[in-house]
Design a protein around this motif. Sequence first.
Motif, mmCIF file in Angstrom:
data_model
loop_
_atom_site.group_PDB
_atom_site.id
_atom_site.type_symbol
_atom_site.label_atom_id
_atom_site.label_comp_id
_atom_site.label_asym_id
_atom_site.label_seq_id
_atom_site.Cartn_x
_atom_site.Cartn_y
_atom_site.Cartn_z
ATOM 1 N N ILE A 50 1.064 -1.280 -0.050
ATOM 2 C CA ILE A 50 0.259 0.034 -0.198
ATOM 3 C C ILE A 50 0.846 1.271 0.039
ATOM 4 O O ILE A 50 0.516 2.026 -0.874
ATOM 5 N N TRP A 51 1.784 1.665 0.866
ATOM 6 C CA TRP A 51 2.937 2.499 0.670
ATOM 7 C C TRP A 51 3.410 3.023 -0.918
ATOM 8 O O TRP A 51 3.495 3.467 -1.127
ATOM 9 N N ALA A 52 4.276 1.921 -0.993
ATOM 10 C CA ALA A 52 4.845 1.581 -2.421
ATOM 11 C C ALA A 52 3.791 1.872 -3.760
ATOM 12 O O ALA A 52 4.184 2.884 -4.468
ATOM 13 N N ILE A 53 2.557 1.498 -3.561
ATOM 14 C CA ILE A 53 1.903 1.926 -4.354
ATOM 15 C C ILE A 53 1.373 3.282 -4.519
ATOM 16 O O ILE A 53 0.809 4.339 -5.441
ATOM 17 N N ASP A 54 1.210 4.063 -2.959
ATOM 18 C CA ASP A 54 0.448 5.515 -3.231
ATOM 19 C C ASP A 54 1.732 6.106 -3.514
ATOM 20 O O ASP A 54 1.499 7.285 -4.425
ATOM 21 N N PHE A 55 3.394 5.908 -3.320
ATOM 22 C CA PHE A 55 4.309 6.172 -3.589
ATOM 23 C C PHE A 55 4.628 6.470 -5.216
ATOM 24 O O PHE A 55 4.542 7.957 -6.012
ATOM 25 N N ALA A 56 3.699 5.386 -5.769
ATOM 26 C CA ALA A 56 4.489 4.766 -7.157
ATOM 27 C C ALA A 56 3.483 6.355 -7.132
ATOM 28 O O ALA A 56 3.725 6.541 -8.662
ATOM 29 N N ASP A 57 2.379 6.708 -7.618
ATOM 30 C CA ASP A 57 1.100 7.425 -7.961
ATOM 31 C C ASP A 57 1.388 8.549 -7.721
ATOM 32 O O ASP A 57 1.232 9.080 -8.087
ATOM 33 N N GLU A 58 2.089 9.134 -6.434
ATOM 34 C CA GLU A 58 2.385 10.714 -6.096
ATOM 35 C C GLU A 58 3.905 10.246 -6.887
ATOM 36 O O GLU A 58 3.318 11.739 -7.413
ATOM 37 N N HIS A 59 5.105 10.307 -6.940
ATOM 38 C CA HIS A 59 6.430 10.216 -8.369
ATOM 39 C C HIS A 59 5.891 9.385 -9.203
ATOM 40 O O HIS A 59 7.128 8.582 -9.684
ATOM 41 N N PRO A 60 4.504 9.673 -10.201
ATOM 42 C CA PRO A 60 4.852 9.033 -11.404
ATOM 43 C C PRO A 60 6.603 9.161 -12.267
ATOM 44 O O PRO A 60 6.753 7.867 -12.717
ATOM 45 N N GLU A 61 7.447 9.735 -11.775
ATOM 46 C CA GLU A 61 8.328 9.710 -12.519
ATOM 47 C C GLU A 61 9.622 8.812 -12.138
ATOM 48 O O GLU A 61 10.543 8.448 -13.160
ATOM 49 N N ALA A 62 9.687 7.813 -11.436
ATOM 50 C CA ALA A 62 10.045 6.879 -10.723
ATOM 51 C C ALA A 62 10.254 6.021 -10.974
ATOM 52 O O ALA A 62 8.427 5.425 -10.644
ATOM 53 N N GLN A 63 10.833 4.575 -11.219
ATOM 54 C CA GLN A 63 10.447 3.241 -11.117
ATOM 55 C C GLN A 63 10.795 2.758 -9.446
ATOM 56 O O GLN A 63 11.802 3.068 -8.931
ATOM 57 N N VAL A 64 9.330 2.450 -9.081
ATOM 58 C CA VAL A 64 8.969 2.054 -7.044
ATOM 59 C C VAL A 64 9.556 0.185 -7.572
ATOM 60 O O VAL A 64 8.755 -0.259 -8.870
ATOM 61 N N PHE B 187 -3.283 -5.372 -9.410
ATOM 62 C CA PHE B 187 -3.398 -4.272 -10.556
ATOM 63 C C PHE B 187 -2.365 -2.531 -9.564
ATOM 64 O O PHE B 187 -3.028 -2.951 -8.536
ATOM 65 N N THR B 188 -1.521 -2.096 -10.347
ATOM 66 C CA THR B 188 -0.721 -1.428 -9.921
ATOM 67 C C THR B 188 -0.622 -0.442 -10.828
ATOM 68 O O THR B 188 -0.822 -0.817 -11.903
ATOM 69 N N PRO B 189 0.441 1.069 -10.155
ATOM 70 C CA PRO B 189 0.863 1.496 -11.141
ATOM 71 C C PRO B 189 1.949 1.232 -12.559
ATOM 72 O O PRO B 189 2.464 0.626 -12.113
ATOM 73 N N PRO B 190 2.068 1.411 -13.040
ATOM 74 C CA PRO B 190 2.777 1.020 -14.492
ATOM 75 C C PRO B 190 4.570 0.905 -14.042
ATOM 76 O O PRO B 190 5.259 0.799 -14.293
ATOM 77 N N ASN B 191 4.953 1.909 -12.897
ATOM 78 C CA ASN B 191 5.551 2.413 -12.729
ATOM 79 C C ASN B 191 6.774 1.400 -11.155
ATOM 80 O O ASN B 191 7.322 1.489 -10.589
ATOM 81 N N LEU B 192 5.309 0.981 -11.352
ATOM 82 C CA LEU B 192 5.893 -0.250 -9.286
ATOM 83 C C LEU B 192 6.119 -2.267 -10.028
ATOM 84 O O LEU B 192 4.974 -2.300 -10.934
ATOM 85 N N THR B 193 7.158 -1.927 -9.270
ATOM 86 C CA THR B 193 7.103 -3.913 -9.509
ATOM 87 C C THR B 193 7.264 -4.428 -8.326
ATOM 88 O O THR B 193 7.959 -4.170 -7.275
ATOM 89 N N PHE B 194 7.013 -5.656 -8.111
ATOM 90 C CA PHE B 194 7.161 -6.340 -6.388
ATOM 91 C C PHE B 194 7.661 -7.801 -6.422
ATOM 92 O O PHE B 194 7.196 -7.856 -7.644
ATOM 93 N N TYR B 195 8.724 -7.443 -5.887
ATOM 94 C CA TYR B 195 9.399 -8.935 -6.182
ATOM 95 C C TYR B 195 9.254 -9.903 -4.856
ATOM 96 O O TYR B 195 9.333 -9.045 -3.854
#
Length: 330
Positions: free
Chosen positions: A109-123, A135-143
Motif C-alpha cells: 500500500i505504501w509503494a502504490i501510494d508512493f508510485a502514484d505520487e511520483h510517476p517519474e520514479a521506478q518503484v 493491478f498496480t501503477p505502471p512504474n511499480l514492480t513487486f518482487y
Amino acid sequence: MSGARGNPNIALAAEADDFNDQDSAIGSTRESSSASIGSSILRYREENGRTYHAYKEGTYILPNDENENDRLDLQHHMFTLTFGGKLSTVIDKSQKLHRVLDVGTGTGIWAIDFADEHPEAQVIGIDLSPIQPAFTPPNLTFYVDDAEDPWTYTEKFDFIYSRMMTGSIAKWPEFIAQAKEFLNPGGQLEIVDIVFPIECDDGTLSKDSALMKWSNFIAEAADKLGRKVDSAKRYREQLEEAGFTDVVETRYKWPQNRWPKDQAYKELGMWTVENLTTGLQGLSLALFTRGLGWSAEELEVFLIDVRNDMKNTRIHAYWNIYAVTAKNPS
C-alpha cells in the motif's frame, strides 16, 4: 498536533475518565536476487490456524493472511495521520526521483501510494510474501525477496524506505551497510519503526497488568529468536557509524486508545486500539509459541485480559514511533 507528535518530551494529557469496557474503538528476468513466484512460495505455511510466508520459512513472525493484511492497511492509515498526510518525513511530492526501494512492502500500500505520487520514479517493493495486488501503477514492480540476503541490484536507488521491520531484521548494521552501498550519492534512507515495550508516564499502567506483561513477553520472545523489537533505539547511532550524514531521529507517540484530551491524538488512539486488538492474535502467536513455548490455547486465554487493558481508557499508555532519516554522502 504535528509538532507534539514529533517531540517525545511533550506529555500527553488524559481526558476525564469515562471508561466502559463495552465501548468499541471505532465504529520474467530480474535485476535482483529475488526468487521467482513459484507454486511453493504461493503455498503458504499453516500454523495454529494462520498462514505464514513459505519463502525463507520461519524468518518473519507475523502472518500473511487476510486478517493481517487488513491490519497492515489500517496501520498505513495511522502513519499517514502521524506524518500529516505525507508518505515520508524526508521526501516530499516535489522531489524528482529515479529509483525507489520499499523494503518489507507487505500489502504494497505504501509503494502504490508512493508510485502514484511520483510517476517519474521506478518503484520496487520487496517482501517474503507475494500478497500484493495484481493491478498496480505502471512504474511499480513487486518482487519476492529477502532483504537480509546479499543485494544484487544492477542500479542504485535515490530513496530506500523501510517501515515496521523491527523484529524482522536480525543484523541491522548489515542491512544499513547494504542500503548505503545501493544508494546513489546524496540518496536518502528512511527507517520507521515502533519500539517495545509500551510506555506510560503517569503510573496508570501497572507492571503487573496484562498489557505490560504482554509487551514484555513480546520483547523477550523476539530477543530469544534473535530479532529484537527495540531496534529503532539504535538506528541513529548505527547510521552514523556506517558513514551516513544528516542523520535525523524524530519520535512520535501512538496512544494505546482514545485516552488523550487532544482530539488528533484521540483519533490516532482510536485507530491504534482497533489495529492492535483485532490483530492481537496474529501479532502474538508465532512469538509466544515459537519463542516462549506457550500453547495456542494458553495464549488465547491470556489475550482476553490484554485486549481489556488495551481498551481501558484509565490506562494512559502509548507506543513510541521512531522515524530516522539519513543521507548517503555525495
